[in-house]
Motif scaffolding. Structure first.
Motif, short mmCIF file in Angstrom:
data_model
loop_
_atom_site.label_atom_id
_atom_site.label_comp_id
_atom_site.label_asym_id
_atom_site.label_seq_id
_atom_site.Cartn_x
_atom_site.Cartn_y
_atom_site.Cartn_z
N LYS A 178 -8.44 47.81 -47.28
CA LYS A 178 -6.94 48.28 -46.32
C LYS A 178 -7.64 46.97 -44.98
O LYS A 178 -5.96 46.10 -44.61
CB LYS A 178 -7.18 49.39 -46.07
N ASN A 179 -8.02 47.24 -44.30
CA ASN A 179 -8.49 46.78 -43.34
C ASN A 179 -8.84 45.14 -43.62
O ASN A 179 -8.77 43.94 -42.69
CB ASN A 179 -9.18 46.97 -42.37
N VAL A 180 -9.83 45.05 -44.59
CA VAL A 180 -11.00 43.87 -44.57
C VAL A 180 -10.69 43.39 -46.22
O VAL A 180 -11.23 44.95 -46.77
CB VAL A 180 -12.48 43.90 -44.52
N THR A 181 -10.21 42.75 -46.90
CA THR A 181 -9.87 41.97 -48.34
C THR A 181 -10.62 41.19 -48.43
O THR A 181 -11.17 40.58 -48.04
CB THR A 181 -8.27 42.24 -48.26
N GLY A 182 -10.43 41.19 -50.52
CA GLY A 182 -11.47 39.94 -50.57
C GLY A 182 -11.45 38.63 -49.49
O GLY A 182 -11.24 36.99 -49.12
N THR A 183 -9.31 37.55 -49.08
CA THR A 183 -9.01 37.12 -48.31
C THR A 183 -9.79 36.97 -47.33
O THR A 183 -9.92 35.93 -46.65
CB THR A 183 -7.43 36.89 -48.98
N ASP A 184 -9.75 38.35 -46.71
CA ASP A 184 -10.40 37.84 -45.19
C ASP A 184 -11.76 37.63 -45.32
O ASP A 184 -12.03 36.85 -44.63
CB ASP A 184 -10.39 39.81 -44.39
N VAL A 185 -12.59 38.43 -46.14
CA VAL A 185 -13.88 37.54 -46.63
C VAL A 185 -14.11 35.88 -46.98
O VAL A 185 -14.65 36.07 -45.88
CB VAL A 185 -15.07 38.01 -47.63
N ASP A 186 -13.05 35.43 -47.26
CA ASP A 186 -13.69 34.11 -47.94
C ASP A 186 -12.81 33.33 -46.70
O ASP A 186 -13.72 32.19 -46.34
CB ASP A 186 -12.40 33.57 -49.13
N ILE A 187 -11.78 33.79 -45.64
CA ILE A 187 -11.60 32.82 -44.72
C ILE A 187 -12.32 32.76 -43.42
O ILE A 187 -13.03 32.01 -43.19
CB ILE A 187 -9.47 33.76 -44.27
N VAL A 188 -13.24 34.19 -43.87
CA VAL A 188 -14.21 34.15 -42.34
C VAL A 188 -15.50 33.35 -42.79
O VAL A 188 -15.69 32.51 -42.30
CB VAL A 188 -14.84 36.11 -42.03
N PHE A 189 -15.30 33.28 -44.02
CA PHE A 189 -16.83 31.76 -44.00
C PHE A 189 -16.38 30.57 -44.32
O PHE A 189 -17.19 30.04 -43.77
CB PHE A 189 -17.25 32.43 -45.70
N THR A 190 -15.17 30.60 -44.20
CA THR A 190 -15.03 29.04 -44.32
C THR A 190 -15.01 28.67 -42.78
O THR A 190 -15.24 28.13 -43.03
CB THR A 190 -13.72 28.97 -44.56
N LYS A 191 -14.50 29.43 -41.78
CA LYS A 191 -14.38 29.46 -40.69
C LYS A 191 -15.63 28.88 -39.74
O LYS A 191 -15.79 28.55 -38.64
CB LYS A 191 -13.60 30.78 -40.51
N VAL A 192 -16.20 30.07 -40.13
CA VAL A 192 -18.00 30.41 -39.84
C VAL A 192 -18.96 28.67 -40.19
O VAL A 192 -20.07 28.52 -39.34
CB VAL A 192 -19.52 31.72 -39.66
N LYS A 193 -18.68 28.36 -41.12
CA LYS A 193 -20.23 27.51 -42.25
C LYS A 193 -19.44 25.92 -41.22
O LYS A 193 -18.46 26.19 -40.88
CB LYS A 193 -19.44 27.59 -43.51
N ALA A 194 -20.40 25.53 -41.30
CA ALA A 194 -20.34 23.93 -41.28
C ALA A 194 -18.73 22.89 -41.81
O ALA A 194 -19.22 23.66 -43.16
CB ALA A 194 -21.79 23.22 -41.33
N LYS A 195 -18.47 22.51 -41.76
CA LYS A 195 -16.96 21.43 -42.00
C LYS A 195 -17.40 20.99 -43.52
O LYS A 195 -16.62 21.24 -44.89
CB LYS A 195 -16.52 20.16 -41.31
N THR A 196 -18.76 20.34 -43.81
CA THR A 196 -18.63 19.83 -44.79
C THR A 196 -19.71 20.79 -45.41
O THR A 196 -20.56 20.34 -46.74
CB THR A 196 -19.54 18.18 -44.68
N SER A 197 -20.18 21.10 -45.17
CA SER A 197 -21.51 22.73 -46.10
C SER A 197 -20.59 23.51 -47.14
O SER A 197 -18.85 23.80 -46.47
CB SER A 197 -21.44 23.43 -44.95
N ARG A 198 -21.83 24.17 -47.95
CA ARG A 198 -21.29 25.31 -48.32
C ARG A 198 -21.83 26.49 -48.54
O ARG A 198 -21.63 27.68 -49.94
CB ARG A 198 -21.00 24.35 -50.33
N VAL A 199 -22.61 26.77 -47.07
CA VAL A 199 -23.27 27.84 -47.35
C VAL A 199 -24.19 28.13 -45.94
O VAL A 199 -23.03 27.17 -45.39
CB VAL A 199 -25.03 27.42 -47.84
N ILE A 200 -24.14 29.36 -45.87
CA ILE A 200 -23.94 29.75 -44.42
C ILE A 200 -25.63 29.85 -43.70
O ILE A 200 -25.57 30.92 -44.88
CB ILE A 200 -22.87 30.70 -43.79
N THR A 201 -25.74 29.88 -42.68
CA THR A 201 -27.38 29.70 -42.98
C THR A 201 -27.55 31.57 -41.74
O THR A 201 -25.94 32.13 -42.46
CB THR A 201 -28.23 29.89 -41.20
#
Length: 177
Positions: A48-71
């Motif tokens: 309802k409030n948080v969907t799988g798409t939201d999770v993916d968007i936040v991941f892309t937003k916080v990671k470094a530009k060229t990185s595929r992982v988050i610290t």
């Protein structure tokens, strides 16, 4: 003191999810698949409030530009992004604490892993006592396979016909004379 143990548990959960499914992972960085699994397994996503798409968007937003992982630090920023969205009625700090509580001490689950089916149909089809014809010859009385002897007709090079009753008695007859 309680907050430092909470953060240790959060870090521990981060490491467990970071290495899940990857034999080469060190536990210091988490990929997008494991981030989505963490959010799903810890019930951060609620459809309802948080969907799988939201999770993916936040991941892309916080990671470094060229990185595929988050610290771990980027992981905490991602949780700060998702917390107010998941717990709308709470303040930002309360929401973040609630999200931390959802994650602390959790491990990746293996729900949906295929297990061997043991149904009546499988039992019936694999019961060697019910085999007939040439298939019956492939197994002994206990149901154990005979190997190559059960699959092929092995040739005995004794000089006698296959079903001859007195095979091997010629030597005895000639010695008696």
């Amino acid at each position: 003191m309680a907050e430092s143990t909470d953060l240790k548990q959060l870090m521990n959960s981060f490491k467990k999810f970071a290495i899940h499914g990857d034999t080469k992972a060190t536990g210091k960085e988490m990929n997008g698949k494991n981030w989505a699994k963490l959010c799903k397994d810890c019930k951060i996503t609620d459809a309802k409030n948080v969907t799988g798409t939201d999770v993916d968007i936040v991941f892309t937003k916080v990671k470094a530009k060229t990185s595929r992982v988050i610290t771990y630090e980027e992981f905490q920023r991602a949780l700060e992004e998702l917390a107010p969205k998941r717990f709308k009625g709470q303040s930002k700090e309360e929401a973040l604490t609630s999200v931390y509580k959802l994650i602390e001490g959790k491990e990746p689950t293996n729900v949906g892993v295929t297990k061997m089916a043991k149904t009546a149909a499988v039992d019936r089809l694999t019961d060697t006592t019910k085999y007939t014809g040439s298939h019956k010859e492939r197994f002994d009385e206990s149901g154990k396979g005979r190997g190559k002897g059960g699959r092929e007709e092995l040739v005995e090079e004794t000089g006698y016909v296959g079903s001859y009753k007195n095979a091997g008695t010629y030597e005895e007859k000639t010695k008696a004379k």
